[in-house]
Design an enzyme around this catalytic site. Structure first.
Site, PDB file in Angstrom:
ATOM      1  N   ASP A  80       0.866  -1.159  -0.106  1.00 48.83           N
ATOM      2  CA  ASP A  80       0.045   0.020  -0.163  1.00 48.83           C
ATOM      3  C   ASP A  80       1.016   1.242   0.083  1.00 48.83           C
ATOM      4  O   ASP A  80       1.959   1.147   0.436  1.00 48.83           O
ATOM      5  CB  ASP A  80      -0.934  -0.006   1.125  1.00 48.83           C
ATOM      6  CG  ASP A  80      -1.988   0.972   1.264  1.00 48.83           C
ATOM      7  OD1 ASP A  80      -2.233   2.003   0.367  1.00 48.83           O
ATOM      8  OD2 ASP A  80      -2.625   1.043   2.314  1.00 48.83           O
ATOM      9  N   LYS A  81       0.484   2.311  -0.427  1.00 48.31           N
ATOM     10  CA  LYS A  81       1.224   3.650  -0.301  1.00 48.31           C
ATOM     11  C   LYS A  81       0.012   4.695   0.075  1.00 48.31           C
ATOM     12  O   LYS A  81      -0.886   4.750   0.011  1.00 48.31           O
ATOM     13  CB  LYS A  81       2.159   3.833  -1.574  1.00 48.31           C
ATOM     14  CG  LYS A  81       1.109   4.244  -2.928  1.00 48.31           C
ATOM     15  CD  LYS A  81       0.527   5.676  -2.991  1.00 48.31           C
ATOM     16  CE  LYS A  81       1.574   6.793  -3.239  1.00 48.31           C
ATOM     17  NZ  LYS A  81       0.740   8.194  -3.701  1.00 48.31           N
ATOM     18  N   HIS A  82       0.980   5.694   0.909  1.00 52.65           N
ATOM     19  CA  HIS A  82       0.057   6.646   1.208  1.00 52.65           C
ATOM     20  C   HIS A  82       0.822   8.069   0.885  1.00 52.65           C
ATOM     21  O   HIS A  82       2.139   8.044   1.176  1.00 52.65           O
ATOM     22  CB  HIS A  82      -0.046   6.849   2.529  1.00 52.65           C
ATOM     23  CG  HIS A  82      -0.647   7.979   3.415  1.00 52.65           C
ATOM     24  ND1 HIS A  82      -2.169   8.059   3.321  1.00 52.65           N
ATOM     25  CD2 HIS A  82      -0.146   9.072   4.063  1.00 52.65           C
ATOM     26  CE1 HIS A  82      -2.204   9.283   3.868  1.00 52.65           C
ATOM     27  NE2 HIS A  82      -1.148   9.929   4.094  1.00 52.65           N
ATOM     28  N   SER A  83       0.328   9.134   0.519  1.00 53.29           N
ATOM     29  CA  SER A  83       0.849  10.255   0.347  1.00 53.29           C
ATOM     30  C   SER A  83       0.009  11.106   1.167  1.00 53.29           C
ATOM     31  O   SER A  83      -1.191  11.264   1.466  1.00 53.29           O
ATOM     32  CB  SER A  83       0.749  10.826  -1.291  1.00 53.29           C
ATOM     33  OG  SER A  83       0.720  12.341  -1.305  1.00 53.29           O
ATOM     34  N   THR A 120      -7.159  11.087  -5.180  1.00 56.75           N
ATOM     35  CA  THR A 120      -6.855  10.219  -6.093  1.00 56.75           C
ATOM     36  C   THR A 120      -8.509   9.699  -6.722  1.00 56.75           C
ATOM     37  O   THR A 120      -8.445   9.412  -7.918  1.00 56.75           O
ATOM     38  CB  THR A 120      -6.477   8.889  -5.444  1.00 56.75           C
ATOM     39  OG1 THR A 120      -4.789   9.355  -5.344  1.00 56.75           O
ATOM     40  CG2 THR A 120      -6.307   7.630  -6.441  1.00 56.75           C
ATOM     41  N   ARG A 168     -11.264  17.024  14.937  1.00 54.59           N
ATOM     42  CA  ARG A 168      -9.918  17.530  15.026  1.00 54.59           C
ATOM     43  C   ARG A 168     -10.043  18.929  14.137  1.00 54.59           C
ATOM     44  O   ARG A 168      -9.379  19.766  14.381  1.00 54.59           O
ATOM     45  CB  ARG A 168      -8.592  16.689  14.641  1.00 54.59           C
ATOM     46  CG  ARG A 168      -8.362  15.669  15.565  1.00 54.59           C
ATOM     47  CD  ARG A 168      -7.338  14.643  15.169  1.00 54.59           C
ATOM     48  NE  ARG A 168      -6.278  15.240  14.537  1.00 54.59           N
ATOM     49  CZ  ARG A 168      -5.678  14.576  13.671  1.00 54.59           C
ATOM     50  NH1 ARG A 168      -6.158  13.453  12.922  1.00 54.59           N
ATOM     51  NH2 ARG A 168      -4.526  15.149  13.036  1.00 54.59           N
ATOM     52  N   SER A 183      -3.693   8.933  12.801  1.00 52.31           N
ATOM     53  CA  SER A 183      -4.760   8.695  11.734  1.00 52.31           C
ATOM     54  C   SER A 183      -4.159   8.101  10.724  1.00 52.31           C
ATOM     55  O   SER A 183      -5.004   7.161  10.089  1.00 52.31           O
ATOM     56  CB  SER A 183      -4.929  10.390  11.752  1.00 52.31           C
ATOM     57  OG  SER A 183      -5.699  10.314  10.471  1.00 52.31           O
ATOM     58  N   LYS A 187      -5.110   3.820   9.346  1.00 45.43           N
ATOM     59  CA  LYS A 187      -6.093   3.675   7.978  1.00 45.43           C
ATOM     60  C   LYS A 187      -5.108   2.327   7.323  1.00 45.43           C
ATOM     61  O   LYS A 187      -5.752   1.660   6.784  1.00 45.43           O
ATOM     62  CB  LYS A 187      -6.357   4.695   7.264  1.00 45.43           C
ATOM     63  CG  LYS A 187      -7.321   5.666   7.993  1.00 45.43           C
ATOM     64  CD  LYS A 187      -7.681   6.962   7.146  1.00 45.43           C
ATOM     65  CE  LYS A 187      -6.707   8.005   7.609  1.00 45.43           C
ATOM     66  NZ  LYS A 187      -7.130   9.225   7.140  1.00 45.43           N
ATOM     67  N   LYS A 188      -3.713   2.670   7.340  1.00 46.85           N
ATOM     68  CA  LYS A 188      -3.035   1.783   6.610  1.00 46.85           C
ATOM     69  C   LYS A 188      -3.102   0.426   7.391  1.00 46.85           C
ATOM     70  O   LYS A 188      -3.220  -0.605   6.621  1.00 46.85           O
ATOM     71  CB  LYS A 188      -1.481   2.395   6.495  1.00 46.85           C
ATOM     72  CG  LYS A 188      -1.293   3.709   5.831  1.00 46.85           C
ATOM     73  CD  LYS A 188      -1.340   3.436   4.275  1.00 46.85           C
ATOM     74  CE  LYS A 188      -2.754   4.245   4.020  1.00 46.85           C
ATOM     75  NZ  LYS A 188      -2.978   4.131   2.523  1.00 46.85           N
TER      76      LYS A 188
HETATM   77  N1  URA Z   1      -4.167  13.088   6.571  1.00 44.78           N
HETATM   78  C1  URA Z   1      -4.625  12.166   7.383  1.00 44.78           C
HETATM   79  O1  URA Z   1      -5.081  11.151   6.941  1.00 44.78           O
HETATM   80  N2  URA Z   1      -4.859  12.223   8.659  1.00 44.78           N
HETATM   81  C2  URA Z   1      -4.415  13.428   9.438  1.00 44.78           C
HETATM   82  O2  URA Z   1      -4.552  13.725  10.580  1.00 44.78           O
HETATM   83  C3  URA Z   1      -3.660  14.686   8.628  1.00 44.78           C
HETATM   84  C4  URA Z   1      -3.571  14.079   7.165  1.00 44.78           C
END
Ligand code: URA
Length: 438
Positions: A80-83, A120, A168, A183, A187-188
């Site tokens: 998986d990748k996250h930006s 995306t 938040r 956060s 999710k990852k």
């Molecule tokens: N992106 C996220 O998924 N969570 C945050 O708290 C900030 C940016």
């Protein structure tokens, strides 16, 4: 246990135990702890900070607040990748099929546009028919069948994270490194991949404006990944100017296809190869990131990565005719040019201003409910470092109504800076965490 006692404990600078954090998240998710108490706790965390142990506990509690995907039935390591979000950031559209074409399964949950950064899912939805609202079962099936699926975030995965983020956002407690890291990583972790690549952007168009903050966030996420048993690598990458030339949904799909066909902008292709190389190295399929890059570059040249992207689009209901003839993708009614006011060198294209302008054109949304205009956006004609002649076109604005165009143009008027002296072109990558191979 009572929510109030835990708020007082954190407010007074004491640490919360994993059980206490789990209790808070669970009760908040179930609506037992009201928003006002959770808001007070968030502010206490903001000022008192969370230890590593508390951050890990928050990540785990958020990750397990919904369904946790499990890809252990596949023999391969799922990635998986996250930006952390950027302007013109179409990397997922390229990197996901590219890595999948190398035989590495990619399971990607993605978001929609947020503030001035693109999403995306919005980009993919500019391809008619594309369905990102998959059921979890279908998502897992596609990863198993094709080695690739991209799905929109759903409330069934990390629901407490979604609720907490909204709180938040409304209470000025977004920009705390522990909360951001928990956060993202929750999710990852819930999405089930065993290897995670984090693209932490820094610069004017990024969430983390300073390099120090970006490194700090990357290090925090890497530590969480390590503590929770995930192979994780983070690259800190530049977001001072938009990535590539195109910003806007259909315009970015077009540019992504060009990259997959080996004819895209060099910065986008390079960044995707670098990130992909590290991801391949993380899975152990290659000895190092450079070897991964060479393999991925071959998959662009052979057309395999482009074919994989078409396969993804078709498998998720999209019409591949729109990729085979890019002129069919949504198009704006007006294209207007921005011209250079003087001779010199382009020293800045403020990514944040560009992102805001494109959002004002209708490519992004100010509220969750707002409809996106897939056709609009901006296409740069020059990048930082280019020499410029007065009157030359700096960018093309694609708009669908004159009022939006005027507002966006105002935002863009200070985005381009031309000076007599040339500047160094910013690097694509500032660093890798942990130093690799670790
Ligand atoms: N992106 C996220 O998924 N969570 C945050 O708290 C900030 C940016």
């Amino acid at each position: 246990m009572r929510g109030l006692d835990l708020i007082l404990k954190k407010r007074n600078g004491e640490s919360l135990s994993p059980d206490e954090i789990n209790f808070l998240v669970k009760q908040f998710n179930e609506g037992v702890i009201p928003d006002y108490q959770m808001a007070a706790l968030l502010m206490a965390v903001f000022f008192q900070g969370f230890s590593n142990k508390e951050t890990n506990a928050l990540t785990t509690a958020l990750a397990s607040s919904g369904e946790m995907l499990d890809f252990s039935f596949l023999s391969d390591i799922v990635v998986d990748k996250h930006s952390s979000g950027g302007v013109g950031d179409k990397v997922t559209l390229i990197l996901a099929p590219l890595v999948a074409a190398a035989g590495i399964p990619v399971a990607k949950l993605s978001g929609r546009s947020l503030d001035f950064t693109g999403g995306t899912i919005d980009k993919l939805e500019s391809i008619p028919g594309f369905n990102a609202n998959l059921s979890i079962d279908r998502f897992m099936e596609l990863v198993s069948e094709h080695g690739l699926a991209i799905m929109a975030q759903t409330d069934r995965i990390t629901p407490a994270e979604g609720k907490l983020y909204a709180l938040r956002d409304a209470t000025g407690t977004v920009d705390d490194i522990s909360l951001i890291a928990a956060s993202i990583m929750s999710k990852k972790i819930a999405a089930g991949a065993s290897a995670i690549l984090l693209d932490v952007k820094t610069g004017s168009g990024a969430f983390m404006q300073s390099k120090d903050e970006a490194f700090h966030l990357a290090e925090t996420m890497i530590r969480i990944g390590k503590d929770l048993g995930k192979r994780t690598v983070a690259l800190i990458t530049d977001m001072n100017q938009p990535l590539g030339f195109a910003v806007g949904n259909a315009l970015e799909v077009k540019e992504a296809v060009h990259v997959l066909q080996g004819e895209g902008p060099r910065d986008v292709e390079q960044l995707c190869l670098i990130l992909g190389g590290y991801l391949m190295a993380l899975t152990g399929k290659v000895r190092n990131a450079e070897e991964g890059q060479v393999q991925l570059s071959r998959l662009i040249n052979s057309g395999a990565a482009y074919e994989k992207f078409k396969q993804l689009v078709v498998a998720q209901g999209g019409d591949k005719a729109f990729l085979e003839d890019l002129s069919l993708l949504p198009k704006a009614s007006y294209i207007q040019e921005i011209h250079a006011g003087k001779d010199g060198y382009l020293v800045e294209i403020d990514a944040k201003r560009v992102g805001k302008a494109v959002s004002l054109l209708g490519a992004g949304r100010a509220s969750k409910e707002q409809q996106i205009d897939h056709a609009v956006g901006l296409v740069l004609n020059h990048k930082v470092g280019d020499s410029i002649i007065k009157g030359e076109t700096l960018a093309f604005i694609h708009s669908n109504n004159q009022e939006n165009f005027g507002t966006a143009l105002k935002e863009l008027s200070n985005a381009f800076s031309i000076k007599a002296e040339a500047v160094e072109i910013p690097p694509l990558v500032y660093g890798v965490v942990p130093p690799f191979p670790s």
